[in-house]
Design a protein around this motif. Sequence first.
Motif, PDB file in Angstrom:
ATOM      1  N   PRO A   1      22.277  86.813 129.721  1.00 50.50           N
ATOM      2  CA  PRO A   1      21.585  86.325 128.521  1.00 50.50           C
ATOM      3  C   PRO A   1      20.099  86.653 128.480  1.00 50.50           C
ATOM      4  O   PRO A   1      19.487  86.564 127.416  1.00 50.50           O
ATOM      5  N   LEU A   2      19.504  86.992 129.627  1.00 52.58           N
ATOM      6  CA  LEU A   2      18.069  87.271 129.673  1.00 52.58           C
ATOM      7  C   LEU A   2      17.769  88.767 129.706  1.00 52.58           C
ATOM      8  O   LEU A   2      16.601  89.160 129.739  1.00 52.58           O
ATOM      9  N   ARG A   3      18.818  89.618 129.690  1.00 58.83           N
ATOM     10  CA  ARG A   3      18.596  91.054 129.748  1.00 58.83           C
ATOM     11  C   ARG A   3      18.506  91.642 128.346  1.00 58.83           C
ATOM     12  O   ARG A   3      19.048  91.091 127.392  1.00 58.83           O
ATOM     13  N   LEU A   4      17.855  92.786 128.252  1.00 56.79           N
ATOM     14  CA  LEU A   4      17.843  93.546 127.014  1.00 56.79           C
ATOM     15  C   LEU A   4      19.142  94.319 126.894  1.00 56.79           C
ATOM     16  O   LEU A   4      19.617  94.917 127.855  1.00 56.79           O
ATOM     17  N   ALA A   5      19.728  94.302 125.688  1.00 56.70           N
ATOM     18  CA  ALA A   5      20.919  95.106 125.450  1.00 56.70           C
ATOM     19  C   ALA A   5      20.511  96.576 125.413  1.00 56.70           C
ATOM     20  O   ALA A   5      19.463  96.940 124.872  1.00 56.70           O
ATOM     21  N   SER A   6      21.344  97.456 125.991  1.00 58.41           N
ATOM     22  CA  SER A   6      21.040  98.886 126.007  1.00 58.41           C
ATOM     23  C   SER A   6      21.283  99.492 124.638  1.00 58.41           C
ATOM     24  O   SER A   6      22.059  98.969 123.829  1.00 58.41           O
ATOM     25  N   ILE A   7      20.608 100.602 124.344  1.00 56.98           N
ATOM     26  CA  ILE A   7      20.767 101.320 123.080  1.00 56.98           C
ATOM     27  C   ILE A   7      21.392 102.677 123.384  1.00 56.98           C
ATOM     28  O   ILE A   7      20.844 103.477 124.141  1.00 56.98           O
ATOM     29  N   ASP A   8      22.572 102.915 122.800  1.00 57.91           N
ATOM     30  CA  ASP A   8      23.289 104.188 123.006  1.00 57.91           C
ATOM     31  C   ASP A   8      23.527 104.464 124.482  1.00 57.91           C
ATOM     32  O   ASP A   8      23.462 105.604 124.951  1.00 57.91           O
ATOM     33  N   GLY A   9      23.740 103.393 125.241  1.00 60.65           N
ATOM     34  CA  GLY A   9      24.050 103.562 126.652  1.00 60.65           C
ATOM     35  C   GLY A   9      22.862 103.791 127.533  1.00 60.65           C
ATOM     36  O   GLY A   9      22.987 103.908 128.743  1.00 60.65           O
ATOM     37  N   ASP A  10      21.650 103.901 126.963  1.00 56.36           N
ATOM     38  CA  ASP A  10      20.448 104.144 127.751  1.00 56.36           C
ATOM     39  C   ASP A  10      19.816 102.835 128.160  1.00 56.36           C
ATOM     40  O   ASP A  10      20.027 101.793 127.542  1.00 56.36           O
ATOM     41  N   GLN A  11      19.007 102.885 129.173  1.00 57.94           N
ATOM     42  CA  GLN A  11      18.242 101.707 129.578  1.00 57.94           C
ATOM     43  C   GLN A  11      17.193 101.404 128.519  1.00 57.94           C
ATOM     44  O   GLN A  11      16.527 102.304 128.031  1.00 57.94           O
ATOM     45  N   PRO A  12      17.027 100.157 128.117  1.00 59.77           N
ATOM     46  CA  PRO A  12      16.067  99.829 127.069  1.00 59.77           C
ATOM     47  C   PRO A  12      14.640 100.033 127.526  1.00 59.77           C
ATOM     48  O   PRO A  12      14.301  99.769 128.676  1.00 59.77           O
TER      49      PRO A  12
END
Length: 708
Positions: free
Chosen positions: A656-667
């Motif tokens: 819950p405290l992590r950033l969701a990745s965008i297109d599989g990349d690290q945010p």
Amino acid sequence: MASAIQKITLSSARDIPFNKLVLSQSNVRRVKAGVSIEEMAESIARRGLIQSLHVRPVLDGDGAETGMFEVPAGGRRYRALELLVKQKRLAKTATVPCVIGDAHSDILVDEVSLVENMERAPLHPLDQFRAFQAMRDKGMTEEAIAAAFFVNVTVVKQRLRLTSVSPTLLEIYADDGMTLEQLMAFTVSPDHARQEQVWDAIKDSWQKEPYQIRRTLTETAVRASDKRAIFVGVDAYEAAGGIVLRDLFQSDDGGWLQDPVLLDRMVAEKLKATADQIAEEGWKWIEVAVSFPYGHDHGLRELAGVAVDLTDEERATREALREEYDRIEAEYSEADELPDVIDQRLGEIEQALEAFENRPVSYDQADIAIAGAFVSLDADGSLSIDRGYVRAEDEPQAEPDGEASEGDQPDTPAVQRAVTTIGGKPAEPEDDEEDGIKPLPERLVIELTAHRTLALRNALAEHPHVAMTMLLHKLLSDTFIHTNPSGCLEANVRHIFFSAQSEELKDSPSAQAINDRHERWGDHIPADDQALWTWLTDLDDGTRMELLALCVSYGVNALFERPNPYSGSGVSQHGLDVRLAQADRLARATGMDMVAAGWKPTVSNYLGRVTKPRILEAVREGAGERAAQLIDHMKKGDMAKEAERLLTDSGWLPEPLRLASIDGDQPGPNDQADIGEDTALPDFLTEGGEDEDTADDEDEIQHAVAAE
């Protein structure tokens, strides 16, 4: 040429001895209404005469003044003064302030008396409530206020309770937007935000009766008449720190217990203590539950125990009670109604005799070794214990013919420890937590996202240009794209409070930074509206941007809450998706990082709240596979403590405290997500997890009944 406006002349005022006054026969008040003469007299004795009397000179037959004055307006005040004179508390010649009308006026005294009563504007109830509050704030006790206004102290308490309702709702009541009965109903909850939320939900509905308001405001509380509350005892619950809310306006059966989690934990602990005592009798198993469903003993064989014989002393006591009962019954056989004392005594005797009939039952020790007992609560909150039930798999197996040699003796049952289960699950939680990773408890997710929300607020307040962009985005969306969900910024801006939070949240670096910033600016903000406007117009752009960021930050809402698809209240699934996606975007834009914000996994804020597989997963991700292998054999409590040590300074964060990745990349800090995307929720929110209450309750109960 316009004529001059003729000026009116007011009647003169004068002090007139009381014995020169007589009550006018033209006074229109005939029916007693409102405050009694006795109460009016006490009020005058306490506060003096607040209003003057209106009088007219009494004329003789020739039209000359007689020196006497009649009272057409102020009859109750006159009678109250008359009563004080009769009680010798006021002298007959004491002067009374009077307004003297013209005896030769064309206005009839009947008209004067009528208009004096008709033009009187009653005090709005809200003004009375606020006046009581002001007097209490200035030092008067509730008892003193009640004595001053000749009312019961309960009435004062009720009026003062009404002033505790949200100021917003009080203004609605003042404008006749709700009834007094509806306002009374809102007093059952001290939470102003919840009061306003309920009113917003029902104000346009036909379902806004007072009882419906009370039911909605107390839906998460437990009535004091609930069997769990009776079993534990309200006094014990309050001694443990629980809060009981009571309704001053209606019978509430003892009120509502505001902390169901505490209550359930106390019930579990008390039931477990009872189960431990019964386990000492040697039973193979014990099942514990607040209540068992109908047919829970289906398929079980019930042992036929033998009732324990009465002692000689117990027999003598029983016979004495029977004789007393027969004697009282014969003595009052012809009475139409029994005296309360006698009726109470007969009830006590009946209960004592019933206890003799329900004697304890003894069982053979061999039967006890294969049987079990049920421990639960009856509807009246009393303890219910049903012993002596044998499961099919525990039935003794017959020996094949010829195998048992003559003279063989049956084995004595070995001493065993009863297996205690609560809600169908073993009391020891260690053995059933190896089934894989379970979803996070909902309350834990809410607490974690509360941490994230607070950190986002602090980060946004430190990035004024991002705050400006976010605010303009929200305002433009509301103006031109009306179908967009509200997202993670409440643009009123309304300060969002947390329904669930962990103990350390208030001491976190984000909280301290926010408090310091608020206090630093609080001394400079003018309180006057025009002064504030002038002050703002004179500020430089940098300071104005800083203030804007501060105000906008209080509206950040990155909290997880359960979607509600069945009503207009709460958040929809799509709305929750957008809120969490926007929270990620805001974190990237501000460069906010929960590790830098001071969050670290501890036993209290995460590791002690999840299952063993979750703890191992955290250590595996944060400290490596080898570290996870070192602790995988430990009990949960020790594992959580060791995991806290291993994860110190690791930078590990729960999902819950992590950033969701965008297109599989690290945010990255500058990654952006489109508001229109239906961002999928992470697995920890979509795994078909346990209900929040169920997960928390099971965790509490399991800890309460763990093995010594």
